[in-house]
Design a protein around this motif. Structure first.
Motif, mmCIF file in Angstrom:
data_model
loop_
_atom_site.group_PDB
_atom_site.id
_atom_site.type_symbol
_atom_site.label_atom_id
_atom_site.label_comp_id
_atom_site.label_asym_id
_atom_site.label_seq_id
_atom_site.Cartn_x
_atom_site.Cartn_y
_atom_site.Cartn_z
ATOM 1 N N ARG A 1 0.842 -0.871 -0.128
ATOM 2 C CA ARG A 1 -0.085 0.226 -0.177
ATOM 3 C C ARG A 1 0.873 1.140 -0.099
ATOM 4 O O ARG A 1 1.511 1.803 0.590
ATOM 5 C CB ARG A 1 -1.186 0.083 1.052
ATOM 6 C CG ARG A 1 -1.893 -1.368 1.451
ATOM 7 C CD ARG A 1 -2.491 -1.010 0.833
ATOM 8 N NE ARG A 1 -3.674 -2.066 0.782
ATOM 9 C CZ ARG A 1 -4.376 -2.789 0.000
ATOM 10 N NH1 ARG A 1 -3.524 -2.806 -1.591
ATOM 11 N NH2 ARG A 1 -4.610 -4.158 -0.360
ATOM 12 N N LEU A 2 1.085 2.338 -1.493
ATOM 13 C CA LEU A 2 1.884 3.160 -1.138
ATOM 14 C C LEU A 2 0.865 4.620 -0.443
ATOM 15 O O LEU A 2 0.017 4.580 -1.201
ATOM 16 C CB LEU A 2 2.680 3.497 -2.973
ATOM 17 C CG LEU A 2 3.250 1.749 -3.301
ATOM 18 C CD1 LEU A 2 3.541 2.221 -4.766
ATOM 19 C CD2 LEU A 2 4.377 1.772 -2.195
ATOM 20 N N LYS A 3 1.986 5.060 0.125
ATOM 21 C CA LYS A 3 1.718 6.445 0.720
ATOM 22 C C LYS A 3 1.927 7.643 -0.091
ATOM 23 O O LYS A 3 3.116 7.589 -0.083
ATOM 24 C CB LYS A 3 1.733 6.410 1.588
ATOM 25 C CG LYS A 3 1.115 7.711 2.870
ATOM 26 C CD LYS A 3 0.238 8.033 2.684
ATOM 27 C CE LYS A 3 -0.892 9.518 3.525
ATOM 28 N NZ LYS A 3 -2.017 9.745 2.751
ATOM 29 N N PHE A 4 0.854 8.469 -0.967
ATOM 30 C CA PHE A 4 1.802 9.716 -1.013
ATOM 31 C C PHE A 4 1.610 11.011 -0.537
ATOM 32 O O PHE A 4 -0.045 11.045 -0.498
ATOM 33 C CB PHE A 4 1.365 9.281 -3.411
ATOM 34 C CG PHE A 4 2.058 8.982 -4.012
ATOM 35 C CD1 PHE A 4 3.526 8.869 -4.426
ATOM 36 C CD2 PHE A 4 1.293 8.170 -4.317
ATOM 37 C CE1 PHE A 4 3.633 7.164 -4.959
ATOM 38 C CE2 PHE A 4 1.252 6.348 -4.693
ATOM 39 C CZ PHE A 4 1.991 6.259 -5.689
ATOM 40 N N GLY B 1 1.271 19.571 2.248
ATOM 41 C CA GLY B 1 0.982 21.074 3.430
ATOM 42 C C GLY B 1 0.403 19.578 4.192
ATOM 43 O O GLY B 1 -0.137 19.832 5.380
ATOM 44 N N ASP B 2 0.555 18.106 4.281
ATOM 45 C CA ASP B 2 0.149 17.130 4.943
ATOM 46 C C ASP B 2 1.168 17.585 6.306
ATOM 47 O O ASP B 2 2.364 17.562 5.990
ATOM 48 C CB ASP B 2 0.386 15.932 3.991
ATOM 49 C CG ASP B 2 -0.465 15.089 3.039
ATOM 50 O OD1 ASP B 2 -1.681 16.541 2.806
ATOM 51 O OD2 ASP B 2 -0.637 14.487 2.969
ATOM 52 N N PHE B 3 1.115 16.470 7.163
ATOM 53 C CA PHE B 3 1.862 16.788 8.254
ATOM 54 C C PHE B 3 2.146 15.232 8.857
ATOM 55 O O PHE B 3 1.693 14.255 7.759
ATOM 56 C CB PHE B 3 1.444 17.216 9.703
ATOM 57 C CG PHE B 3 0.523 18.102 9.951
ATOM 58 C CD1 PHE B 3 1.658 19.645 9.961
ATOM 59 C CD2 PHE B 3 -0.632 18.711 9.898
ATOM 60 C CE1 PHE B 3 1.435 20.535 10.313
ATOM 61 C CE2 PHE B 3 -0.655 20.117 9.751
ATOM 62 C CZ PHE B 3 0.501 20.644 10.280
ATOM 63 N N VAL B 4 3.912 15.550 8.536
ATOM 64 C CA VAL B 4 4.427 13.929 8.535
ATOM 65 C C VAL B 4 5.257 14.033 9.346
ATOM 66 O O VAL B 4 5.593 14.715 10.221
ATOM 67 C CB VAL B 4 5.679 13.575 6.948
ATOM 68 C CG1 VAL B 4 3.993 13.285 6.000
ATOM 69 C CG2 VAL B 4 6.898 14.604 7.236
ATOM 70 N N LEU B 5 5.107 12.127 10.308
ATOM 71 C CA LEU B 5 6.430 12.338 11.333
ATOM 72 C C LEU B 5 7.564 11.780 10.572
ATOM 73 O O LEU B 5 7.423 10.506 9.607
ATOM 74 C CB LEU B 5 5.793 11.314 12.360
ATOM 75 C CG LEU B 5 4.471 12.009 13.457
ATOM 76 C CD1 LEU B 5 4.069 10.716 14.113
ATOM 77 C CD2 LEU B 5 5.247 12.927 14.418
ATOM 78 N N TYR C 1 5.984 17.654 10.775
ATOM 79 C CA TYR C 1 7.191 18.288 10.022
ATOM 80 C C TYR C 1 5.567 18.237 8.840
ATOM 81 O O TYR C 1 4.630 17.757 8.425
ATOM 82 C CB TYR C 1 8.034 17.880 9.301
ATOM 83 C CG TYR C 1 8.513 17.965 10.054
ATOM 84 C CD1 TYR C 1 9.384 18.447 10.862
ATOM 85 C CD2 TYR C 1 9.510 16.237 10.659
ATOM 86 C CE1 TYR C 1 10.754 18.638 11.534
ATOM 87 C CE2 TYR C 1 10.808 16.395 11.674
ATOM 88 C CZ TYR C 1 11.141 17.676 12.543
ATOM 89 O OH TYR C 1 12.057 17.604 12.836
ATOM 90 N N ARG C 2 5.552 19.818 8.302
ATOM 91 C CA ARG C 2 4.671 20.084 7.533
ATOM 92 C C ARG C 2 5.261 19.833 5.877
ATOM 93 O O ARG C 2 6.832 20.470 5.369
ATOM 94 C CB ARG C 2 4.007 21.588 7.249
ATOM 95 C CG ARG C 2 3.073 21.741 6.509
ATOM 96 C CD ARG C 2 2.556 23.286 6.327
ATOM 97 N NE ARG C 2 2.199 23.419 7.469
ATOM 98 C CZ ARG C 2 1.024 23.039 7.939
ATOM 99 N NH1 ARG C 2 0.064 23.036 7.026
ATOM 100 N NH2 ARG C 2 0.099 23.201 9.021
ATOM 101 N N VAL C 3 4.318 19.266 4.963
ATOM 102 C CA VAL C 3 5.476 18.485 3.616
ATOM 103 C C VAL C 3 5.119 20.110 2.855
ATOM 104 O O VAL C 3 3.578 20.545 2.115
ATOM 105 C CB VAL C 3 4.547 17.637 2.477
ATOM 106 C CG1 VAL C 3 5.489 17.209 1.123
ATOM 107 C CG2 VAL C 3 4.874 16.579 3.364
ATOM 108 N N LYS D 1 9.813 10.269 -7.317
ATOM 109 C CA LYS D 1 10.321 8.619 -6.267
ATOM 110 C C LYS D 1 11.934 9.254 -5.671
ATOM 111 O O LYS D 1 12.573 9.795 -6.139
ATOM 112 C CB LYS D 1 9.899 8.002 -7.101
ATOM 113 C CG LYS D 1 8.501 7.411 -7.848
ATOM 114 C CD LYS D 1 8.290 6.454 -8.628
ATOM 115 C CE LYS D 1 6.727 6.603 -8.409
ATOM 116 N NZ LYS D 1 6.795 5.171 -9.943
ATOM 117 N N ARG D 2 12.159 7.577 -4.546
ATOM 118 C CA ARG D 2 13.290 7.659 -4.647
ATOM 119 C C ARG D 2 14.265 8.647 -3.360
ATOM 120 O O ARG D 2 15.195 9.130 -4.273
ATOM 121 C CB ARG D 2 13.847 7.161 -5.553
ATOM 122 C CG ARG D 2 13.356 5.810 -5.456
ATOM 123 C CD ARG D 2 14.001 4.731 -6.472
ATOM 124 N NE ARG D 2 13.543 3.005 -6.860
ATOM 125 C CZ ARG D 2 13.011 2.773 -6.575
ATOM 126 N NH1 ARG D 2 13.314 2.455 -5.166
ATOM 127 N NH2 ARG D 2 12.650 1.643 -7.134
#
Length: 123
Positions: free
Chosen positions: A78-81, A85-89, A112-114, A120-121
């Motif tokens: 299940r790939l996540k893109f 504006g998304d928040f990530v850890l 963190y905010r994207v 890719k990669r």
């Protein structure tokens, strides 16, 4: 043992014949007792003639098995893109932890905010 990917033992792919284990020599089996020098030489010539064919068949089986594994992985992955504006850890690795951080220290930093999607990669 024959490998599932090739259907052959590694010894037989290298030498063109199955190995004769020491137990078969000490406790004679029909395979050992029926062998003569002439029949052994003839069998070796036949096995060497068929060795390339066996190796090609093993390569085909390996490629087919890799395709099966790839299809299974692609079905389950299940790939996540991320979008802007998304928040990530961010995962904290042992090499990036603070010197005095113990085993109960957090394993994630952030959020963190994207700001930009690089592709890719890329890190």
């Amino acid at each position: 043992m024959a490998k599932t990917s090739t259907g052959e033992t590694p010894f037989s792919l290298v030498y063109g014949t199955e190995a004769l284990i020491p137990v078969e020599i000490g406790e004679p089996s029909t395979r050992f007792t029926q062998a003569t020098q002439e029949s052994n030489d003839e069998e070796m010539r036949v096995n060497l003639d068929l060795l390339e064919t066996r190796r090609e068949d093993a390569l085909i089986r390996m490629a087919a098995q890799k395709q099966v594994i790839e299809r299974y992985y692609n079905r389950k992955a299940r790939l996540k893109f991320f979008k802007i504006g998304d928040f990530v850890l961010k995962k904290v690795f042992q090499s990036t932890k603070a010197a005095n951080a113990g085993k109960l220290s957090p394993t994630w930093e952030g959020p963190y905010r994207v700001r930009d999607v690089a592709g890719k990669r890329s890190i």
